[in-house]
Scaffold this motif. Sequence first.
Motif, short mmCIF file in Angstrom:
data_model
loop_
_atom_site.label_atom_id
_atom_site.label_comp_id
_atom_site.label_asym_id
_atom_site.label_seq_id
_atom_site.Cartn_x
_atom_site.Cartn_y
_atom_site.Cartn_z
N TYR A 81 0.83 -1.21 0.00
CA TYR A 81 0.00 0.00 0.00
C TYR A 81 0.87 1.25 0.00
CZ TYR A 81 -3.62 -3.31 1.23
OH TYR A 81 -4.47 -4.39 1.21
N ASP A 82 0.29 2.30 -0.62
CA ASP A 82 0.97 3.60 -0.62
C ASP A 82 0.69 4.33 0.67
OD1 ASP A 82 2.08 3.39 -3.23
OD2 ASP A 82 0.08 3.76 -4.07
N PRO A 83 1.53 5.32 1.01
CA PRO A 83 1.33 6.07 2.27
C PRO A 83 -0.07 6.68 2.41
CG PRO A 83 3.51 6.53 1.37
CD PRO A 83 2.80 5.68 0.34
N TRP A 84 -0.72 7.03 1.28
CA TRP A 84 -2.08 7.59 1.38
C TRP A 84 -3.01 6.61 2.12
CZ3 TRP A 84 -6.67 7.45 -2.34
CH2 TRP A 84 -7.58 8.46 -2.05
N PHE A 85 -2.67 5.33 2.06
CA PHE A 85 -3.46 4.31 2.75
C PHE A 85 -2.85 3.94 4.09
CE2 PHE A 85 -6.58 3.18 -0.45
CZ PHE A 85 -6.03 3.71 -1.59
N THR A 86 -1.51 3.75 4.09
CA THR A 86 -0.90 3.25 5.33
C THR A 86 -0.99 4.29 6.45
OG1 THR A 86 1.28 3.98 4.56
CG2 THR A 86 0.66 1.69 4.13
N GLU A 87 -1.08 5.57 6.09
CA GLU A 87 -1.21 6.59 7.16
C GLU A 87 -2.52 6.38 7.92
OE1 GLU A 87 -0.77 10.03 4.67
OE2 GLU A 87 -2.95 10.24 4.32
N ASP A 88 -3.57 5.94 7.20
CA ASP A 88 -4.85 5.67 7.88
C ASP A 88 -4.72 4.44 8.78
OD1 ASP A 88 -5.89 7.76 6.47
OD2 ASP A 88 -6.88 6.52 4.96
N MET A 89 -4.06 3.41 8.25
CA MET A 89 -3.88 2.19 9.05
C MET A 89 -3.05 2.53 10.30
SD MET A 89 -4.43 -0.90 9.73
CE MET A 89 -5.11 -1.76 8.29
N ASP A 90 -2.03 3.34 10.14
CA ASP A 90 -1.19 3.69 11.29
C ASP A 90 -1.97 4.52 12.30
OD1 ASP A 90 1.73 3.89 9.15
OD2 ASP A 90 0.86 2.22 10.25
N ASN A 91 -2.89 5.35 11.82
CA ASN A 91 -3.76 6.09 12.76
C ASN A 91 -4.67 5.12 13.51
OD1 ASN A 91 -2.69 8.56 12.04
ND2 ASN A 91 -4.25 8.94 10.43
N VAL A 92 -5.19 4.13 12.80
CA VAL A 92 -6.06 3.13 13.46
C VAL A 92 -5.27 2.40 14.54
CG1 VAL A 92 -7.23 0.90 13.09
CG2 VAL A 92 -7.62 2.80 11.50
N LEU A 93 -4.03 2.05 14.22
CA LEU A 93 -3.20 1.33 15.20
C LEU A 93 -2.93 2.20 16.44
CD1 LEU A 93 -0.69 -0.26 12.66
CD2 LEU A 93 -2.34 -1.53 14.07
N THR A 94 -2.54 3.44 16.22
CA THR A 94 -2.22 4.31 17.38
C THR A 94 -3.49 4.68 18.15
OG1 THR A 94 -2.15 6.15 15.82
CG2 THR A 94 -0.04 5.28 16.51
N GLU A 95 -4.60 4.91 17.42
CA GLU A 95 -5.86 5.22 18.13
C GLU A 95 -6.30 4.07 19.02
OE1 GLU A 95 -7.41 8.02 14.46
OE2 GLU A 95 -8.41 6.09 14.87
N ASN A 96 -5.84 2.87 18.68
CA ASN A 96 -6.19 1.68 19.50
C ASN A 96 -5.09 1.32 20.48
OD1 ASN A 96 -8.93 0.32 18.68
ND2 ASN A 96 -8.04 1.15 16.80
#
Length: 444
Positions: free
Chosen positions: A189-204
Amino acid sequence: MSKIVLIGANHAGIAAANTILDSYPENEVVIIDKNTNLSYLGCGTALWVGRHIDSYEHLFYTNKEAFEEKGARILMETTVESIDFDNKLIHATRANGEKFEESYDKVILATGSVPIAPNIKGTDLENVQFVKLFQDSQVADKALCDDSIKEVAVIGAGYIGVEMAEAVKRRGKNVRLFDAADTSLNTYYDPWFTEDMDNVLTENGIQTHYGEMVQSFEGKDGKVTDLTTDKGTYKTDLVIMAIGFSPNNSLGKDKLETFNNGAYLVNLKQETSLPDVYAVGDCATIYSNAIEDTTYIALATNAVRSGIVGGHNAAGTPLESIGVQGSNGISIFGYNMVSTGLNLAAAKEAGYEVKYTDFEDLQKPGFIEKNGNVKIRIVYDAKTRRVLGAQMASTEDISMGIHMFSLAIEEKVTIDKLKLLDIFFLPHFNQPYNYITMAALSAE
Ligand SMILES: Cc1cc2nc3c(=O)[nH]c(=O)nc-3n(C[C@H](O)[C@H](O)[C@H](O)COP(=O)(O)OP(=O)(O)OC[C@H]3O[C@@H](n4cnc5c(N)ncnc54)[C@H](O)[C@@H]3O)c2cc1C
Ligand SMILES: NC(=O)C1=CN([C@@H]2O[C@H](COP(=O)(O)OP(=O)(O)OC[C@H]3O[C@@H](n4cnc5c(N)ncnc54)[C@H](O)[C@@H]3O)[C@@H](O)[C@H]2O)C=CC1
C-alpha cells in the motif's frame, strides 16, 4: 501410471496432492511432511490469539486420514534430508530416527517458506517468538496468558506484524510495533493508505516505532527483558518476530535454478530446471501479470493455485498457470484494506511511467445510515494505459471490488475501459456515481 512424491503437505502440497488423487487415481502418491499437523490456516493465528475466535480447532481443513482414504501414503513427522535428483531418490528420516530412501518418477517440492530471523544478539532468548507454525501460535498464546507479560514488542509491521499487534492489544498487553520502513504495510500500500492504518493502530493504543531498527535483545535467566534499537531501549517481556519469509530451498538450491531470493525458478507449468521436478507454493516463484514477469509472492492463495497447476502437470496434463496479481486484504480493528497488483512505489521500481487516479467518497448515498468513507487508488501505465494495480480502504466491506481489478490486470484492461464499465447502482450498496467509476472518470 507414475509414482509421484510430494515433499511438504501444507497449502501447496495439499492442493497438488488432492488434484492428483481426485483426477488421476491411477498414480501412486506419497506425501512427506516433517510437521505433526497439516493444513493449519496461519491467517487464523491472529484471530485465535486475539480471541476473535475462541478456539483453533476450525483452523485445519484436512488431515492425514483424508489422504489415506484417497489411497495416498502420507508420512508425517518425517524429514526429507536430501534428494538425489540424478537417481530419483529421496533420503528421509522418520520421527524415530530411522533413515530410509523413497524413489520417485516425479517429485513436487512444496517445502514452503521459513521466517526470516534477524542476525542480532538475543534472538535465541525465551519469549522471542516467530508465528509461522501452529505450534508457534500455541507458544505465543500461552505467553499471553501469563499476567507477568505486560510489554510486547512486534518486530515487522507487515501483514503478520500488524495482525499480531492487534491480536496482542486485544489481549490487554502494551504493544510496540517496530518496522525498518517508515510506515506499516509498505509492500502492498501507498502512504495515502498506510497513514490511515497507522492512525487506526495508534488510536487503539499501539505504539508505532517506524524507521527504527532493532539492534539487540537483552535477557535475564534466559528470558528476554529488553530490546535495543538505534533510538532507544525498551522493557520487553515478549517479542513477536514478523520480518518476512524466505523460500525454503535447502533441498534443491544446489541443483535447481533459483530466483534472486532463492525461490525455485519455475515456468507456468510449475516445472523447475530439472525434468520431473516441480515446485509449488512459497518455495517457488510465480508469474505476475502486473509486471508481466516472474516474481515471488508468498500467499496461501498462490500456494493453492500453483499446487493445483503443479498437480495436473505432474500427472501428465499440460496446464499453464494464468499468473497472479498478488491480491491481498487485511482487516484491523474494523479498518479494511485490499490491494492487487502494484502500488505506486512498486510500479515505479518496476520501471513503468506511472500515473494514478485517487477518489474518496461515502460508499452509499448520505441518506443510508450504515455507511462509511471509501478511498480508492488505481495505478496505471501512462504509455499503454493498462491498469497495474488498485488499492481500496474503508470501514465498510470493499473486498469484492478488488477482484474486478485483479481480473482487469490479468486481462490487460485499460483505465479508459473502466470509465463507462457497467456497475449497478443500489443505495443499499453504492452511490449512483460509485467510487470505481468516479476514480476512472477522473483519470488523466
Ligand atoms: C501467521 C500467518 C498468517 C498468514 N495469513 C495469510 C493470509 O491471510 N492470506 C494468505 O494468502 N496467506 C497468509 N499467510 C501465508 C501463507 O500461510 C503461506 O503463503 C502458505 O502457508 C504457503 O503454503 P506452502 O504450502 O507453500 O508452504 P508452507 O505453509 O510453508 O508449508 C511447507 C510445508 O513443507 C514442510 N517441509 C518443509 N521442508 C521439509 C522437509 N525437508 N521435509 C519434510 N517436510 C518439509 C513443512 O513442514 C510445511 O508443512 C500467512 C502466514 C502466516 C505465518
Ligand atoms: N492478510 C494476508 O494476506 C496475510 C499475508 N501474509 C503473508 O505471509 C508472509 C509473511 O508475512 P510477514 O512476515 O508479515 O512479511 P511481510 O513481508 O508482509 O512484512 C515484513 C515486514 O518486516 C519489515 N522488516 C523487514 N526487515 C526488518 C527488520 N530488520 N527490522 C524491522 N522491520 C523489518 C518490512 O519492512 C515489512 O514491513 C507475507 O508474504 C505475507 O504476504 C501474512 C499474514 C496475512
